[in-house]
Design an enzyme around this catalytic site. Structure first.
Site, PDB file in Angstrom:
ATOM      1  N   LYS A   1       0.817  -1.225   0.000  1.00  0.00           N
ATOM      2  CA  LYS A   1       0.000   0.000   0.000  1.00  0.00           C
ATOM      3  C   LYS A   1       0.848   1.272   0.000  1.00  0.00           C
ATOM      4  CE  LYS A   1      -3.745  -2.420   2.327  1.00  0.00           C
ATOM      5  NZ  LYS A   1      -4.522  -2.763   1.132  1.00  0.00           N
TER       6      LYS A   1
ATOM      7  N   LEU B   1     -15.990   4.029  -0.247  1.00  0.00           N
ATOM      8  CA  LEU B   1     -17.143   3.124  -0.272  1.00  0.00           C
ATOM      9  C   LEU B   1     -17.234   2.327  -1.576  1.00  0.00           C
ATOM     10  CD1 LEU B   1     -19.669   5.717   1.217  1.00  0.00           C
ATOM     11  CD2 LEU B   1     -18.786   3.693   2.399  1.00  0.00           C
TER      12      LEU B   1
ATOM     13  N   GLY C   1     -18.792   5.364  -3.961  1.00  0.00           N
ATOM     14  CA  GLY C   1     -18.034   6.606  -3.891  1.00  0.00           C
ATOM     15  C   GLY C   1     -17.312   6.769  -2.566  1.00  0.00           C
TER      16      GLY C   1
ATOM     17  N   ASP D   1      -5.461   2.808  -2.734  1.00  0.00           N
ATOM     18  CA  ASP D   1      -4.130   3.432  -2.794  1.00  0.00           C
ATOM     19  C   ASP D   1      -4.130   4.580  -3.801  1.00  0.00           C
ATOM     20  OD1 ASP D   1      -3.299   1.502  -0.984  1.00  0.00           O
ATOM     21  OD2 ASP D   1      -2.670   0.128  -2.573  1.00  0.00           O
TER      22      ASP D   1
ATOM     23  N   SER E   1      -1.384   0.180 -12.327  1.00  0.00           N
ATOM     24  CA  SER E   1      -2.651   0.743 -12.817  1.00  0.00           C
ATOM     25  C   SER E   1      -2.816   2.222 -12.483  1.00  0.00           C
ATOM     26  CB  SER E   1      -3.827  -0.041 -12.226  1.00  0.00           C
ATOM     27  OG  SER E   1      -3.968   0.236 -10.844  1.00  0.00           O
TER      28      SER E   1
HETATM   29  O1  RIB Z   1      -4.003  -2.051  -1.619  1.00  0.00           O
HETATM   30  C1  RIB Z   1      -3.531  -3.054  -2.458  1.00  0.00           C
HETATM   31  C2  RIB Z   1      -2.259  -3.626  -1.924  1.00  0.00           C
HETATM   32  O2  RIB Z   1      -2.517  -4.260  -0.680  1.00  0.00           O
HETATM   33  C3  RIB Z   1      -1.627  -4.688  -2.784  1.00  0.00           C
HETATM   34  O3  RIB Z   1      -0.681  -4.131  -3.667  1.00  0.00           O
HETATM   35  C4  RIB Z   1      -1.025  -5.668  -1.787  1.00  0.00           C
HETATM   36  O4  RIB Z   1       0.359  -5.711  -1.867  1.00  0.00           O
HETATM   37  C5  RIB Z   1      -1.475  -5.170  -0.426  1.00  0.00           C
HETATM   38  O5  RIB Z   1      -0.497  -4.485   0.218  1.00  0.00           O
END
Ligand code: RIB
Length: 305
Positions: free
Chosen positions: A39, A221, A225, A253, A292
Site C-alpha cells: 500500500k 465506499l 463513492g 491506494d 494501474s
Molecule cells: O491495496 C492493495 C495492496 O494491498 C496490494 O498491492 C497488496 O500488496 C497489499 O499491500
C-alpha cells in the site's frame, strides 16, 4: 519533498479467478501476474504519477523483488528513502481477483518491511518534518506509524492515516492525524458500526472523528463513492466511471495518492476529494496495483469531462 509516505513495498502475486476459492478447494485460474505492490509503495507511485514530488520510506531485501521495487520507483519518479536489509527478504502478497466483478482478497507478508521501526523513522526526521503532506498506512507496525505521524505533526506537515489493514489503534494515534481514510471494513473494525450504505458511513465517520481526528474522516465506499465528515459538514462524493472495471486492487491506494497530491497543492477538501476519486476511477480500469496508477494528464482529462 512535498509528500513523504511511510509504508510497505511487496511483490504482488495476483491470480484471476471466476470466484474466490473456498477452504480446501483448488480452482483453475484465469491468469497470473507478478508485479509491484504494497500500500505505501502503491500510494507513492500514484502520487508521483499524479504530479507529486514524493519520497517513500520503506524497507526491502537485497533480492529480485527488491530490484523490481527500484525499477517501479525509478519509472514513476518516486524518491526512495529506503533501508536495504541484508538479513530479510522483500515481502510479498497473494491476491485473488474475481474476473466478473474485479473484486479482490489479499494476504500480505511484509517481509523486510515488517522490521520498519521508530529508529528507522528517526533517520528521515528532516524529510518528514519539512514535507507539506505526510501519509502512512498500517501494513508496517503501528509504533512506526506513530513515530512517523508524531514527527510530521511536530514539523507542521498535514498528516493522513489510511488505516489499512485495520488494526487496534488508540485515540492518541488518531489525534496525530488530520485526515483518516478507511474503507468500509476498516471503518467497521475501528468503530464497531456497520457500513453498508452512505447513511451508515456518515454515522461511523462521526464516531471516528469523535475519537480525535483533527480535520476530516473520509470513508471510501467502493462503487458507492466516498463519504467525508469534517466536523460540521458531510459530503457524499459519488463514484466516477472512467471505463470498464477490470481490477479494483489498489483503488484505495490510488485514492489516497491522489488525495495527498491535491492537499499538497493547497486544494480545499471538496477539490481534493474529486481529484482522489478521479485517480481511483482510472486505476480500476487497468490490471495491477502500482501498474494501474494513472498519469496527471489522464486525471485532468477525466475531471474535465
Ligand atoms: O491495496 C492493495 C495492496 O494491498 C496490494 O498491492 C497488496 O500488496 C497489499 O499491500
Amino acid at each position: 519533498m512535498e509528500i513523504v509516505i511511510l509504508g510497505v513495498y511487496v511483490a504482488d502475486a495476483a491470480y484471476r479467478c471466476d470466484r474466490m476459492p473456498m477452504a480446501g478447494e483448488t480452482l483453475i485460474g484465469r491468469g497470473f501476474t507478478l508485479g509491484p505492490g504494497g500500500k505505501g509503495s502503491n500510494q507513492a507511485v500514484a502520487a508521483a504519477k499524479a504530479g507529486g514530488d514524493v519520497g517513500l520510506i520503506t524497507r526491502i531485501g537485497q533480492d529480485t523483488f527488491g530490484a523490481m521495487a527500484d525499477a517501479v520507483w525509478d519509472a514513476a519518479g518516486v524518491q526512495p528513502l529506503v533501508t536495504r536489509d541484508a538479513a530479510r527478504a522483500t515481502g510479498s502478497a497473494g491476491i485473488f481477483i474475481e474476473t466478473g466483478t474485479g473484486q479482490n482478497a489479499i494476504v500480505i507478508s511484509p517481509g523486510a518491511a515488517g522490521a520498519i521501526d521508530p529508529e528507522q523513522i528517526s533517520t528521515h526526521a528532516d524529510a518528514i518534518a519539512n514535507a507539506a503532506v505526510a501519509m502512512t498506512q498500517l501494513e508496517q507496525s503501528v509504533e512506526a506509524a506513530r513515530a512517523f505521524l508524531q514527527t510530521a505533526r511536530d514539523g507542521g506537515a498535514a498528516t493522513i492515516l489510511n488505516p489499512a489493514p485495520a488494526a487496534d489503534i488508540d485515540d492518541a494515534l488518531l489525534g496525530l492525524c488530520d485526515y483518516v481514510t478507511p474503507n468500509e471494513t476498516e471503518t467497521e473494525a475501528l468503530t464497531g458500526l456497520p457500513v453498508t450504505t452512505v447513511a451508515e458511513a456518515e454515522v461511523a465517520a462521526k464516531a471516528l472523528m469523535a475519537r480525535g481526528v483533527q480535520k476530516a474522516v473520509i470513508i471510501t465506499l467502493g462503487a458507492q463513492g466516498a463519504l467525508a465528515w469534517d466536523g460540521t459538514t458531510a459530503q457524499h462524493v459519488p463514484p466516477l466511471r472512467a471505463g470498464e472495471v477490470v481490477d479494483t486492487t489498489g483503488a484505495g491506494d490510488a485514492f489516497n495518492g491522489g488525495f495527498a497530491v491535491a492537499l499538497a497543492t493547497g486544494a480545499p477538501l471538496v477539490e481534493a476529494l474529486a481529484f482522489a476519486t478521479a485517480t481511483a476511477a482510472l486505476s480500476v480500469t487497468k490490471e495491477g496495483t502500482a501498474a494501474s496508477m494513472p498519469t496527471r494528464a489522464e486525471i485532468d482529462a477525466l475531471l474535465a469531462r
